[in-house]
Design a protein around this motif. Structure first.
Motif, PDB file in Angstrom:
ATOM      1  N   ASP A  10       0.841  -1.198   0.000  1.00 20.50           N
ATOM      2  CA  ASP A  10       0.000   0.000   0.000  1.00 20.50           C
ATOM      3  C   ASP A  10       0.877   1.250   0.000  1.00 20.50           C
ATOM      4  O   ASP A  10       1.010   1.950   1.009  1.00 20.50           O
ATOM      5  N   PHE A  11       1.475   1.491  -1.153  1.00 17.46           N
ATOM      6  CA  PHE A  11       2.322   2.670  -1.357  1.00 17.46           C
ATOM      7  C   PHE A  11       1.716   3.488  -2.497  1.00 17.46           C
ATOM      8  O   PHE A  11       1.018   2.943  -3.352  1.00 17.46           O
ATOM      9  N   ALA A  12       2.084   4.771  -2.531  1.00 19.04           N
ATOM     10  CA  ALA A  12       1.492   5.649  -3.549  1.00 19.04           C
ATOM     11  C   ALA A  12       2.282   5.672  -4.847  1.00 19.04           C
ATOM     12  O   ALA A  12       1.790   6.173  -5.859  1.00 19.04           O
ATOM     13  N   SER A  13       3.509   5.157  -4.848  1.00 15.14           N
ATOM     14  CA  SER A  13       4.282   5.233  -6.090  1.00 15.14           C
ATOM     15  C   SER A  13       5.168   4.002  -6.257  1.00 15.14           C
ATOM     16  O   SER A  13       5.535   3.333  -5.285  1.00 15.14           O
ATOM     17  N   GLY A  34      -2.912  -2.933  -4.461  1.00  8.58           N
ATOM     18  CA  GLY A  34      -4.280  -2.467  -4.236  1.00  8.58           C
ATOM     19  C   GLY A  34      -4.584  -1.237  -5.059  1.00  8.58           C
ATOM     20  O   GLY A  34      -3.808  -0.820  -5.928  1.00  8.58           O
ATOM     21  N   MET A  35      -5.715  -0.638  -4.737  1.00  8.84           N
ATOM     22  CA  MET A  35      -6.185   0.508  -5.528  1.00  8.84           C
ATOM     23  C   MET A  35      -5.211   1.671  -5.497  1.00  8.84           C
ATOM     24  O   MET A  35      -5.000   2.325  -6.511  1.00  8.84           O
ATOM     25  N   GLU A  36      -4.639   1.927  -4.337  1.00  6.34           N
ATOM     26  CA  GLU A  36      -3.766   3.104  -4.206  1.00  6.34           C
ATOM     27  C   GLU A  36      -2.639   3.058  -5.240  1.00  6.34           C
ATOM     28  O   GLU A  36      -2.446   4.002  -6.007  1.00  6.34           O
ATOM     29  N   LEU A  37      -1.954   1.938  -5.290  1.00  5.85           N
ATOM     30  CA  LEU A  37      -0.808   1.800  -6.192  1.00  5.85           C
ATOM     31  C   LEU A  37      -1.241   1.650  -7.656  1.00  5.85           C
ATOM     32  O   LEU A  37      -0.687   2.291  -8.553  1.00  5.85           O
ATOM     33  N   TYR A  39      -3.959   2.626  -9.186  1.00  5.06           N
ATOM     34  CA  TYR A  39      -4.521   3.840  -9.790  1.00  5.06           C
ATOM     35  C   TYR A  39      -3.448   4.893 -10.057  1.00  5.06           C
ATOM     36  O   TYR A  39      -3.632   5.777 -10.884  1.00  5.06           O
ATOM     37  N   GLN A  40      -2.332   4.819  -9.361  1.00  3.88           N
ATOM     38  CA  GLN A  40      -1.244   5.766  -9.627  1.00  3.88           C
ATOM     39  C   GLN A  40      -0.335   5.281 -10.745  1.00  3.88           C
ATOM     40  O   GLN A  40       0.105   6.045 -11.582  1.00  3.88           O
ATOM     41  N   GLU A  41      -0.010   3.988 -10.716  1.00  9.10           N
ATOM     42  CA  GLU A  41       1.039   3.482 -11.620  1.00  9.10           C
ATOM     43  C   GLU A  41       0.505   2.729 -12.837  1.00  9.10           C
ATOM     44  O   GLU A  41       1.249   2.491 -13.782  1.00  9.10           O
ATOM     45  N   ARG A 214       0.477  -2.766   6.853  1.00  9.26           N
ATOM     46  CA  ARG A 214       1.207  -1.820   7.706  1.00  9.26           C
ATOM     47  C   ARG A 214       2.135  -2.439   8.747  1.00  9.26           C
ATOM     48  O   ARG A 214       3.207  -1.867   8.984  1.00  9.26           O
TER      49      ARG A 214
END
Ligand code: C5P
Length: 239
Positions: A10-13, A34-37, A39-41, A214
């Protein structure tokens, strides 16, 4: 797919992901995007992880009309993820469409990604389920019902909490996967999770695979934390 410890990335980049994975010095891991990663990458992150020999759970929790889920899964099957998922609340027609889409999209000669259904999120409490979803039964009954509908719709397993996994296993058989997030060592903070359990409890409950985010990704020493959780999950004595 069984007995895995799946690390939730669960990282943003991408940069943060590969900095994190570099600490494991080439070890082949089972990771969750997951969605966070995603949707960014975008989709490229999946092939980059596969190139580094990691198994990938693409956790996008699809929940839409059957036709849309069929088409989405057809596209996801081409990315090479090992495991994908939907929300069981989308219904049996949607789950059947998900499997059909995966079969249609899997390149010939390759195995289609396994597909599991989210029953009740591990961040949902029984009180919340009753008040907001107007489901009057216990959370265990709701999870078991969703699991049985998921199995009848051709799903390979479910995402549930450790607390329901034993019953699912005894009622639906050991081949039906139970993947459980909400895993914490007794010393860890609970964060937003409600139905949590330790890795030992998950092992003793007969869970197929655990998902841990986490407690590993935000630990001061993620590799040491991964090893501690893995040892507890695999039942290796620490003495
Ligand atoms: O950080 P933590 O260990 O709580 O991470 C759990 C991961 O599992 C998160 O990526 C979350 O989105 C996912 N998950 C969950 N409960 C579900 C399905 C997936 O916590 N029912």
């Amino acid at each position: 797919m069984k007995n895995s410890l799946i690390i939730a990335l669960d990282f943003a980049s991408k940069q943060e992901v590969f900095q994190f994975l570099d600490r494991f010095e080439g070890e082949s891991l089972f990771v969750k995007v997951g969605m966070e990663l995603f949707y960014q990458e975008g989709p490229a992150i999946i092939s980059e992880l596969k190139e580094k020999n990691h198994q990938v759970f693409l956790d996008l929790k699809l929940h839409d009309i059957p036709n849309t889920v069929h088409k989405a899964m057809k596209g996801l099957a081409r990315l090479g993820a090992d495991l994908v998922n939907v929300h069981a609340a989308g219904g049996s027609e949607m789950m059947k469409a998900a499997i059909a889409g995966l079969e249609a999209g899997t390149p010939s000669g390759l195995v289609r990604p396994r597909c599991i259904a989210v029953t009740q999120l591990t961040s949902t409490s029984e009180e919340q389920m009753r008040a907001e979803q107007l489901i009057p039964v216990s959370i265990e009954e709701s999870v078991l019902h969703y699991a049985s509908v998921a199995q009848g719709s051709g799903m390979d397993g479910v995402v549930c909490s450790t607390w329901e996994a034993g019953k699912i296993r005894s009622e639906l058989g050991p081949d039906f996967l139970t993947v459980t997030p909400g895993i914490r060592l007794s010393s860890d903070a609970t964060q937003d999770q409600k139905r949590i359990a330790t890795p030992e409890t998950a092992r003793l409950a007969g869970v197929s695979s655990i998902v841990v985010g986490r407690p590993i990704t935000q630990a001061s020493d993620p590799v040491a934390s991964y090893k501690r959780i893995k040892e507890a999950w695999e039942g290796v004595s620490l003495t």
